[in-house]
Design a protein around this motif. Structure first.
Motif, PDB file in Angstrom:
ATOM      1  N   HIS A  29      -7.210   5.532   2.051  1.00 12.88           N
ATOM      2  CA  HIS A  29      -8.136   6.554   1.552  1.00 12.88           C
ATOM      3  C   HIS A  29      -7.827   7.924   2.150  1.00 12.88           C
ATOM      4  O   HIS A  29      -8.224   8.953   1.604  1.00 12.88           O
ATOM      5  CB  HIS A  29      -9.592   6.149   1.816  1.00 12.88           C
ATOM      6  CG  HIS A  29     -10.001   6.168   3.252  1.00 12.88           C
ATOM      7  ND1 HIS A  29     -10.608   7.253   3.836  1.00 12.88           N
ATOM      8  CD2 HIS A  29      -9.910   5.226   4.218  1.00 12.88           C
ATOM      9  CE1 HIS A  29     -10.882   6.978   5.103  1.00 12.88           C
ATOM     10  NE2 HIS A  29     -10.459   5.755   5.366  1.00 12.88           N
ATOM     11  N   PHE A  30      -7.042   7.954   3.255  1.00  7.13           N
ATOM     12  CA  PHE A  30      -6.636   9.235   3.822  1.00  7.13           C
ATOM     13  C   PHE A  30      -5.560   9.917   2.971  1.00  7.13           C
ATOM     14  O   PHE A  30      -5.242  11.088   3.185  1.00  7.13           O
ATOM     15  CB  PHE A  30      -6.117   9.045   5.244  1.00  7.13           C
ATOM     16  CG  PHE A  30      -7.189   8.668   6.230  1.00  7.13           C
ATOM     17  CD1 PHE A  30      -8.265   9.506   6.458  1.00  7.13           C
ATOM     18  CD2 PHE A  30      -7.136   7.462   6.910  1.00  7.13           C
ATOM     19  CE1 PHE A  30      -9.267   9.166   7.352  1.00  7.13           C
ATOM     20  CE2 PHE A  30      -8.125   7.100   7.811  1.00  7.13           C
ATOM     21  CZ  PHE A  30      -9.190   7.960   8.028  1.00  7.13           C
ATOM     22  N   SER A  31      -4.979   9.184   2.028  1.00  4.99           N
ATOM     23  CA  SER A  31      -3.993   9.780   1.137  1.00  4.99           C
ATOM     24  C   SER A  31      -4.637  10.642   0.072  1.00  4.99           C
ATOM     25  O   SER A  31      -3.968  11.469  -0.562  1.00  4.99           O
ATOM     26  CB  SER A  31      -3.165   8.682   0.453  1.00  4.99           C
ATOM     27  OG  SER A  31      -2.537   7.838   1.394  1.00  4.99           O
ATOM     28  N   ARG A  57      -4.430  -0.348   3.278  1.00  6.41           N
ATOM     29  CA  ARG A  57      -3.443   0.379   2.482  1.00  6.41           C
ATOM     30  C   ARG A  57      -3.064  -0.452   1.262  1.00  6.41           C
ATOM     31  O   ARG A  57      -3.070  -1.686   1.318  1.00  6.41           O
ATOM     32  CB  ARG A  57      -2.170   0.665   3.299  1.00  6.41           C
ATOM     33  CG  ARG A  57      -2.383   1.457   4.563  1.00  6.41           C
ATOM     34  CD  ARG A  57      -1.060   1.914   5.152  1.00  6.41           C
ATOM     35  NE  ARG A  57      -0.550   3.085   4.464  1.00  6.41           N
ATOM     36  CZ  ARG A  57      -0.874   4.331   4.778  1.00  6.41           C
ATOM     37  NH1 ARG A  57      -1.709   4.575   5.767  1.00  6.41           N
ATOM     38  NH2 ARG A  57      -0.368   5.349   4.111  1.00  6.41           N
ATOM     39  N   ILE A  58      -2.727   0.217   0.186  1.00  5.78           N
ATOM     40  CA  ILE A  58      -2.197  -0.444  -0.991  1.00  5.78           C
ATOM     41  C   ILE A  58      -0.727  -0.057  -1.144  1.00  5.78           C
ATOM     42  O   ILE A  58      -0.330   1.034  -0.763  1.00  5.78           O
ATOM     43  CB  ILE A  58      -2.996  -0.096  -2.262  1.00  5.78           C
ATOM     44  CG1 ILE A  58      -3.011   1.420  -2.514  1.00  5.78           C
ATOM     45  CG2 ILE A  58      -4.417  -0.627  -2.157  1.00  5.78           C
ATOM     46  CD1 ILE A  58      -3.691   1.823  -3.809  1.00  5.78           C
ATOM     47  N   TRP A  59       0.077  -0.978  -1.688  1.00  4.36           N
ATOM     48  CA  TRP A  59       1.528  -0.777  -1.800  1.00  4.36           C
ATOM     49  C   TRP A  59       2.109  -0.378  -0.446  1.00  4.36           C
ATOM     50  O   TRP A  59       2.949   0.525  -0.339  1.00  4.36           O
ATOM     51  CB  TRP A  59       1.855   0.271  -2.863  1.00  4.36           C
ATOM     52  CG  TRP A  59       1.342  -0.095  -4.219  1.00  4.36           C
ATOM     53  CD1 TRP A  59       1.472  -1.301  -4.847  1.00  4.36           C
ATOM     54  CD2 TRP A  59       0.604   0.742  -5.118  1.00  4.36           C
ATOM     55  NE1 TRP A  59       0.859  -1.265  -6.088  1.00  4.36           N
ATOM     56  CE2 TRP A  59       0.324  -0.020  -6.279  1.00  4.36           C
ATOM     57  CE3 TRP A  59       0.168   2.059  -5.075  1.00  4.36           C
ATOM     58  CZ2 TRP A  59      -0.381   0.483  -7.359  1.00  4.36           C
ATOM     59  CZ3 TRP A  59      -0.532   2.565  -6.138  1.00  4.36           C
ATOM     60  CH2 TRP A  59      -0.801   1.799  -7.266  1.00  4.36           C
ATOM     61  N   ALA A  60       1.669  -1.064   0.586  1.00  2.36           N
ATOM     62  CA  ALA A  60       2.008  -0.682   1.957  1.00  2.36           C
ATOM     63  C   ALA A  60       3.476  -0.939   2.288  1.00  2.36           C
ATOM     64  O   ALA A  60       4.072  -1.933   1.858  1.00  2.36           O
ATOM     65  CB  ALA A  60       1.116  -1.437   2.943  1.00  2.36           C
ATOM     66  N   SER A  61       4.053  -0.041   3.032  1.00  2.00           N
ATOM     67  CA  SER A  61       5.390  -0.176   3.584  1.00  2.00           C
ATOM     68  C   SER A  61       5.359   0.389   4.993  1.00  2.00           C
ATOM     69  O   SER A  61       4.941   1.528   5.191  1.00  2.00           O
ATOM     70  CB  SER A  61       6.407   0.572   2.718  1.00  2.00           C
ATOM     71  OG  SER A  61       7.708   0.463   3.262  1.00  2.00           O
ATOM     72  N   GLU A  62       5.765  -0.395   5.968  1.00  2.00           N
ATOM     73  CA  GLU A  62       5.606   0.008   7.359  1.00  2.00           C
ATOM     74  C   GLU A  62       6.621   1.093   7.750  1.00  2.00           C
ATOM     75  O   GLU A  62       7.757   1.094   7.266  1.00  2.00           O
ATOM     76  CB  GLU A  62       5.753  -1.202   8.276  1.00  2.00           C
ATOM     77  CG  GLU A  62       4.648  -2.239   8.079  1.00  2.00           C
ATOM     78  CD  GLU A  62       4.742  -3.375   9.074  1.00  2.00           C
ATOM     79  OE1 GLU A  62       5.699  -3.354   9.893  1.00  2.00           O
ATOM     80  OE2 GLU A  62       3.874  -4.262   9.038  1.00  2.00           O
ATOM     81  N   PRO A 102      -3.793   3.856  14.109  1.00  2.00           N
ATOM     82  CA  PRO A 102      -3.870   2.776  13.121  1.00  2.00           C
ATOM     83  C   PRO A 102      -2.986   3.048  11.906  1.00  2.00           C
ATOM     84  O   PRO A 102      -2.810   4.209  11.496  1.00  2.00           O
ATOM     85  CB  PRO A 102      -5.354   2.770  12.718  1.00  2.00           C
ATOM     86  CG  PRO A 102      -6.072   3.491  13.821  1.00  2.00           C
ATOM     87  CD  PRO A 102      -5.109   4.506  14.334  1.00  2.00           C
ATOM     88  N   PHE A 103      -2.441   1.989  11.336  1.00  2.00           N
ATOM     89  CA  PHE A 103      -1.614   2.095  10.135  1.00  2.00           C
ATOM     90  C   PHE A 103      -2.367   2.833   9.026  1.00  2.00           C
ATOM     91  O   PHE A 103      -1.789   3.633   8.284  1.00  2.00           O
ATOM     92  CB  PHE A 103      -1.224   0.689   9.683  1.00  2.00           C
ATOM     93  CG  PHE A 103      -0.215   0.636   8.566  1.00  2.00           C
ATOM     94  CD1 PHE A 103       0.703   1.663   8.357  1.00  2.00           C
ATOM     95  CD2 PHE A 103      -0.166  -0.459   7.718  1.00  2.00           C
ATOM     96  CE1 PHE A 103       1.642   1.595   7.327  1.00  2.00           C
ATOM     97  CE2 PHE A 103       0.764  -0.530   6.687  1.00  2.00           C
ATOM     98  CZ  PHE A 103       1.665   0.502   6.491  1.00  2.00           C
ATOM     99  N   GLU A 104      -3.663   2.592   8.934  1.00  2.00           N
ATOM    100  CA  GLU A 104      -4.480   3.208   7.896  1.00  2.00           C
ATOM    101  C   GLU A 104      -4.487   4.725   7.999  1.00  2.00           C
ATOM    102  O   GLU A 104      -4.667   5.431   6.998  1.00  2.00           O
ATOM    103  CB  GLU A 104      -5.913   2.674   7.984  1.00  2.00           C
ATOM    104  CG  GLU A 104      -6.844   3.166   6.904  1.00  2.00           C
ATOM    105  CD  GLU A 104      -8.232   2.580   7.034  1.00  2.00           C
ATOM    106  OE1 GLU A 104      -8.828   2.220   6.013  1.00  2.00           O
ATOM    107  OE2 GLU A 104      -8.726   2.473   8.188  1.00  2.00           O
TER     108      GLU A 104
END
Length: 259
Positions: free
Chosen positions: A68-70, A81-86, A209-211
């Motif tokens: 949601h930060f995007s 996250r959606i369509w997440a890639s680390e 955080p990743f988010e």
């Protein structure tokens, strides 16, 4: 229909077409900013010599997927996250400060989930192994270092082969010796390349955080020195950094060993 009537219809249609084009352009710009690329400016010197104050860069929003930060204004519509890639170790990342998500920070990823991170006498250790570090010279250019003296430059090479330069303003700064940081699952450890002048995960930033990741810094599209605004066109001839325009953030030029 009279001639005047025909003229009025033509004018009305032309205005409608113009408004349609403007609306479509705004929608396209919003989509690009939300899903693809977002411009950011560098407000501090924590990433010197890689990034300088006055650099303007594009951040790829799609590199790590979307949280949601995007979205503009970061509405709390969903978690994770959606369509997440680390991210990869060594990526330069824009993220929301965990303690105040209204603030954007930019740092380099040095620690991945599960890593043990520590600084010992100015050397970065990852999982108790020192990161390769070699002195490559010095920079005597205040625009790059913010110092009116030569500053030592060290090149670090992470375990995955990513190399970058760091500044050493002081041999015994508070961040040169730290405790061991154990990076939690779903979090990352961030550090600035200006090691003695960076508020990062060694201090109050903590684990990120990743988010909270907004995107990966990719391209410097504009750069101006001396604290000038890009709108101050009269300062461009003297202050614009031509050699930094349209360069990768990982290949931004700086001068080692001279002015």
């Amino acid at each position: 229909m009279s001639v005047s009537d025909k003229s009025e219809v033509k004018k009305s249609g032309g205005l409608g077409e113009t408004l349609s084009v403007v609306v479509q352009a705004l929608v396209l710009a919003l989509i690009i900013r939300t899903l693809l690329f977002q411009p950011f400016s560098i407000p501090s010197g924590s990433m010197r010599p890689t990034l300088l104050e006055g650099d303007y860069l594009f951040v790829s929003k799609f590199s790590y997927g979307y949280s949601h930060f995007s979205l503009p204004f970061s509405p709390d519509l969903f978690s994770g996250r959606i369509w997440a890639s680390e991210p990869k170790r060594g990526d330069i990342v824009v993220f929301k400060l965990p303690s105040d998500t209204s603030v954007d920070y930019i740092k380099r990823v040095v620690g991945l989930p599960g890593d043990r991170i520590q600084m010992r006498q100015g050397v970065l250790y990852i999982n108790d192994v020192p990161v390769k570090r070699e002195k490559i010279g010095e920079i005597d250019n205040p625009d790059i270092t913010e110092q009116n003296r030569p500053v030592d430059v060290y090149r670090e090479t992470l375990p995955n082969g990513v190399s970058y330069d760091t500044l050493e303003l002081s041999p015994n700064s508070i961040g040169d010796d730290t405790r061991v940081f154990e990076v939690p699952a779903g979090h990352y450890f961030m550090m600035g390349d200006n090691r003695d002048n960076s508020l990062d995960s060694r201090f109050t930033v903590g684990y990120v955080p990743f988010e909270n990741l907004v995107g990966r810094a990719n391209l410097i599209f504009f750069s101006i020195a001396g604290g000038a605004s890009p709108l101050e066109l009269w300062r461009w001839p003297a202050d614009i950094r031509l050699n930094r325009l349209f360069t990768s953030v990982n290949a931004a030029p700086h001068i080692v060993g001279g002015n």
